[in-house]
Design a protein around this motif. Structure first.
Motif, PDB file in Angstrom:
ATOM      1  N   ILE A  26       0.845  -1.196   0.000  1.00 48.67           N
ATOM      2  CA  ILE A  26       0.000   0.000   0.000  1.00 48.67           C
ATOM      3  C   ILE A  26       0.882   1.248   0.000  1.00 48.67           C
ATOM      4  O   ILE A  26       1.805   1.369   0.802  1.00 48.67           O
ATOM      5  CB  ILE A  26      -0.947   0.008   1.216  1.00 48.67           C
ATOM      6  CG1 ILE A  26      -1.926  -1.177   1.135  1.00 48.67           C
ATOM      7  CG2 ILE A  26      -1.710   1.324   1.309  1.00 48.67           C
ATOM      8  CD1 ILE A  26      -2.848  -1.292   2.332  1.00 48.67           C
ATOM      9  N   ALA A  27       0.597   2.172  -0.911  1.00 48.94           N
ATOM     10  CA  ALA A  27       1.368   3.414  -1.061  1.00 48.94           C
ATOM     11  C   ALA A  27       2.851   3.140  -1.293  1.00 48.94           C
ATOM     12  O   ALA A  27       3.699   3.977  -0.983  1.00 48.94           O
ATOM     13  CB  ALA A  27       1.189   4.309   0.166  1.00 48.94           C
ATOM     14  N   GLY A  28       3.156   1.969  -1.823  1.00 49.55           N
ATOM     15  CA  GLY A  28       4.534   1.638  -2.142  1.00 49.55           C
ATOM     16  C   GLY A  28       5.382   1.260  -0.953  1.00 49.55           C
ATOM     17  O   GLY A  28       6.612   1.139  -1.070  1.00 49.55           O
ATOM     18  N   LEU A  29       4.767   1.054   0.200  1.00 49.23           N
ATOM     19  CA  LEU A  29       5.509   0.711   1.406  1.00 49.23           C
ATOM     20  C   LEU A  29       5.341  -0.770   1.740  1.00 49.23           C
ATOM     21  O   LEU A  29       4.303  -1.374   1.450  1.00 49.23           O
ATOM     22  CB  LEU A  29       5.032   1.549   2.594  1.00 49.23           C
ATOM     23  CG  LEU A  29       5.215   3.075   2.488  1.00 49.23           C
ATOM     24  CD1 LEU A  29       4.604   3.755   3.712  1.00 49.23           C
ATOM     25  CD2 LEU A  29       6.700   3.439   2.358  1.00 49.23           C
ATOM     26  N   GLN A  38       7.202  -1.497   7.213  1.00 51.59           N
ATOM     27  CA  GLN A  38       7.286  -0.036   7.291  1.00 51.59           C
ATOM     28  C   GLN A  38       5.986   0.564   7.835  1.00 51.59           C
ATOM     29  O   GLN A  38       6.001   1.484   8.663  1.00 51.59           O
ATOM     30  CB  GLN A  38       7.609   0.538   5.912  1.00 51.59           C
ATOM     31  CG  GLN A  38       9.014   0.180   5.421  1.00 51.59           C
ATOM     32  CD  GLN A  38       9.280   0.662   4.016  1.00 51.59           C
ATOM     33  OE1 GLN A  38       8.535   0.313   3.085  1.00 51.59           O
ATOM     34  NE2 GLN A  38      10.331   1.446   3.846  1.00 51.59           N
ATOM     35  N   TRP A  39       4.856   0.045   7.374  1.00 53.27           N
ATOM     36  CA  TRP A  39       3.571   0.489   7.908  1.00 53.27           C
ATOM     37  C   TRP A  39       3.479   0.193   9.408  1.00 53.27           C
ATOM     38  O   TRP A  39       2.894   0.970  10.179  1.00 53.27           O
ATOM     39  CB  TRP A  39       2.425  -0.198   7.176  1.00 53.27           C
ATOM     40  CG  TRP A  39       2.067   0.434   5.867  1.00 53.27           C
ATOM     41  CD1 TRP A  39       2.197  -0.095   4.614  1.00 53.27           C
ATOM     42  CD2 TRP A  39       1.510   1.748   5.687  1.00 53.27           C
ATOM     43  NE1 TRP A  39       1.765   0.796   3.668  1.00 53.27           N
ATOM     44  CE2 TRP A  39       1.339   1.942   4.289  1.00 53.27           C
ATOM     45  CE3 TRP A  39       1.151   2.775   6.555  1.00 53.27           C
ATOM     46  CZ2 TRP A  39       0.817   3.110   3.757  1.00 53.27           C
ATOM     47  CZ3 TRP A  39       0.631   3.942   6.033  1.00 53.27           C
ATOM     48  CH2 TRP A  39       0.469   4.112   4.644  1.00 53.27           C
TER      49      TRP A  39
END
Length: 441
Positions: free
Chosen positions: A174-177, A181-182
């Motif tokens: 999601i969102a390139g992460l 990381q999230w």
């Protein structure tokens, strides 16, 4: 002479208000603190694969938190005593929240080590600040039970954090992460928010509590002053003298051994469970939550029992012996009988977490005032070196043996030795465990 005061209706009413006003927020803060320092264990698999981290590197990086924490613990405690626990806790929360979120942008071994170290620096002083804060609000006879409620946030953080982290790890892409990381971004944000709210929600001392009546303020403060006077008569010291007091140093070593078990198990439990079978992130999180759920059921009862009997050293030793037996048995049954291994890991968690309240209440009752802040700081600072040693040792043993089994046995030996020394040393010294507690019954 203190018995009527300690048992008075006014005092009990004041203490009830204090518990309901202070404990929920403090427990929430520690829940977030423990989640932010231990969520690296849930991120391990994804993060290690993405950044090519070995088990030894992971263990060392996880432990670097405690190097920063230890180096800045005592200076932080001095600042806390100077400026007040309420402002100091807020000062700690905000930078630690941002650094917890900064774990999402690490790119390799060096940045992993650096951010973990800085996170420890930022969070340094939080735990002893809270313990000292409790000494301003609760008589000695209440403190093991209060610490038990406080440290209940540790297993609850892991119990709820495990499945929560499993869900967040599923946000991969999601969102390139990546999912890990999230995990750091989402779980680090609450510390920043609460950092701005803490000065408004916390009160420094009973005299400043607008939510207590004048009679309640005076009665509560008189009970605490009586305890402090008894401590002073037994030989109170200055801040600097308390740093080198032999009793504080011995309790530091005992805390070291206990902390080895806390973080050795905490940072590696997801990996231990992974050896029992192949699970999805969510399922793994739910299984990891079980030992912490078991521990949560016994912490308050055991801490109150330690307060009621005054035999805190005995309670600590029994808890640590149980933890050692659980880890020893889990190591033998890990790949043979997963269900039995999980039961034994649950016994280990019960033993480790029920030891914390009675253990920390002993050195917290050695001194009063600035000396109390110093002794709590040095006990926690030296003790937390165990949080560096044990994750690294378990990681190293995992790399050279290919299993976490040897690491579990190493932790079992450390906890058994700590339990024995606690029984032999603290069990014979009333100043750290019984004198102030029993005189109030």
């Amino acid at each position: 002479m203190s018995q009527p005061l300690q048992g008075s209706e006014v005092l009990e009413r004041a203490l009830s208000k204090v518990r309901w006003r202070i404990l929920p927020l403090i427990a929430l803060l520690y829940f977030i603190a423990y989640l932010d320092r231990s969520n690296v264990s849930f991120a391990k698999e994804q993060m290690s694969a993405d950044l090519n981290l070995s088990a030894t590197v992971f263990g060392l990086g996880a432990g670097f938190f405690f190097i920063g924490y230890t180096l800045f613990e005592i200076p932080s405690n001095a600042g806390m005593y100077r400026f007040g626990a309420r402002k100091w806790i807020a000062r700690i929360l905000i930078p630690w929240g941002f650094l917890a979120m900064a774990m999402a942008i690490i790119t390799g071994t060096k940045s992993f080590y650096a951010v973990r170290f800085l996170l420890g620096v930022a969070e340094a002083g939080f735990f002893p600040a809270v313990i000292f804060y409790f000494t301003l609000w609760f008589p000695v006879r209440q403190r093991a039970a209060i610490l038990g409620i406080f440290v209940l946030a540790q297993p609850i953080a892991n119990m709820l954090g495990a499945p929560l982290s499993g869900l967040i790890l599923g946000m991969h892409g999601i969102a390139g992460l990546d999912g890990w990381q999230w995990l750091y971004l989402i779980e680090g944000l609450p510390a920043v928010i609460l950092g701005f709210l803490a000065p408004v929600l916390l009160t420094d001392r009973p005299a400043e509590a607008t939510w207590l009546s004048e009679e309640e303020k005076c009665t509560l403060q008189r009970a605490i002053d009586q305890d402090n006077a008894a401590i002073t008569r037994s030989g109170d010291k200055t801040f600097l003298q308390a740093l080198t007091d032999r009793r504080a140093l011995v309790y530091s070593l005992l805390n070291f051994g206990m902390v080895m078990g806390i973080y050795g198990l905490g940072f590696w439990l997801p990996s231990v469970v992974s050896e029992m079978g192949h699970y999805s992130d969510l399922t793994l999180g739910l299984i990891v939550a079980m030992p912490y759920l078991a521990a949560s059921c016994f912490i308050i009862w055991w801490s109150r029992r330690a307060d009621r009997t005054g035999k805190r050293a005995l309670h600590v030793a029994m808890s640590l012996f149980l933890a050692a037996l659980g880890l020893l048995g889990a190591g033998y049954t890990l790949s043979l009988t997963p269900v039995l291994a999980l039961i034994l890991l649950s016994l280990a968690a019960v033993g480790i977490f029920t030891a914390i309240g009675p253990m920390l209440s002993m050195p917290a009752s050695l001194f009063s005032g600035a000396a109390a802040a110093a002794s709590i700081g040095v006990v926690n600072a030296i003790g937390n070196i165990g949080g560096f040693v044990s994750p690294f040792a378990v990681g190293y043993l995992t790399d050279i043996t290919g299993s976490t089994r040897a690491g579990l046995w190493f932790l079992a030996a450390a906890l058994a030795l700590t339990g024995l020394v606690t029984l032999l040393y603290a069990g014979r010294r009333p100043e750290g465990n019984t004198s102030l507690a029993t005189r109030s019954h």
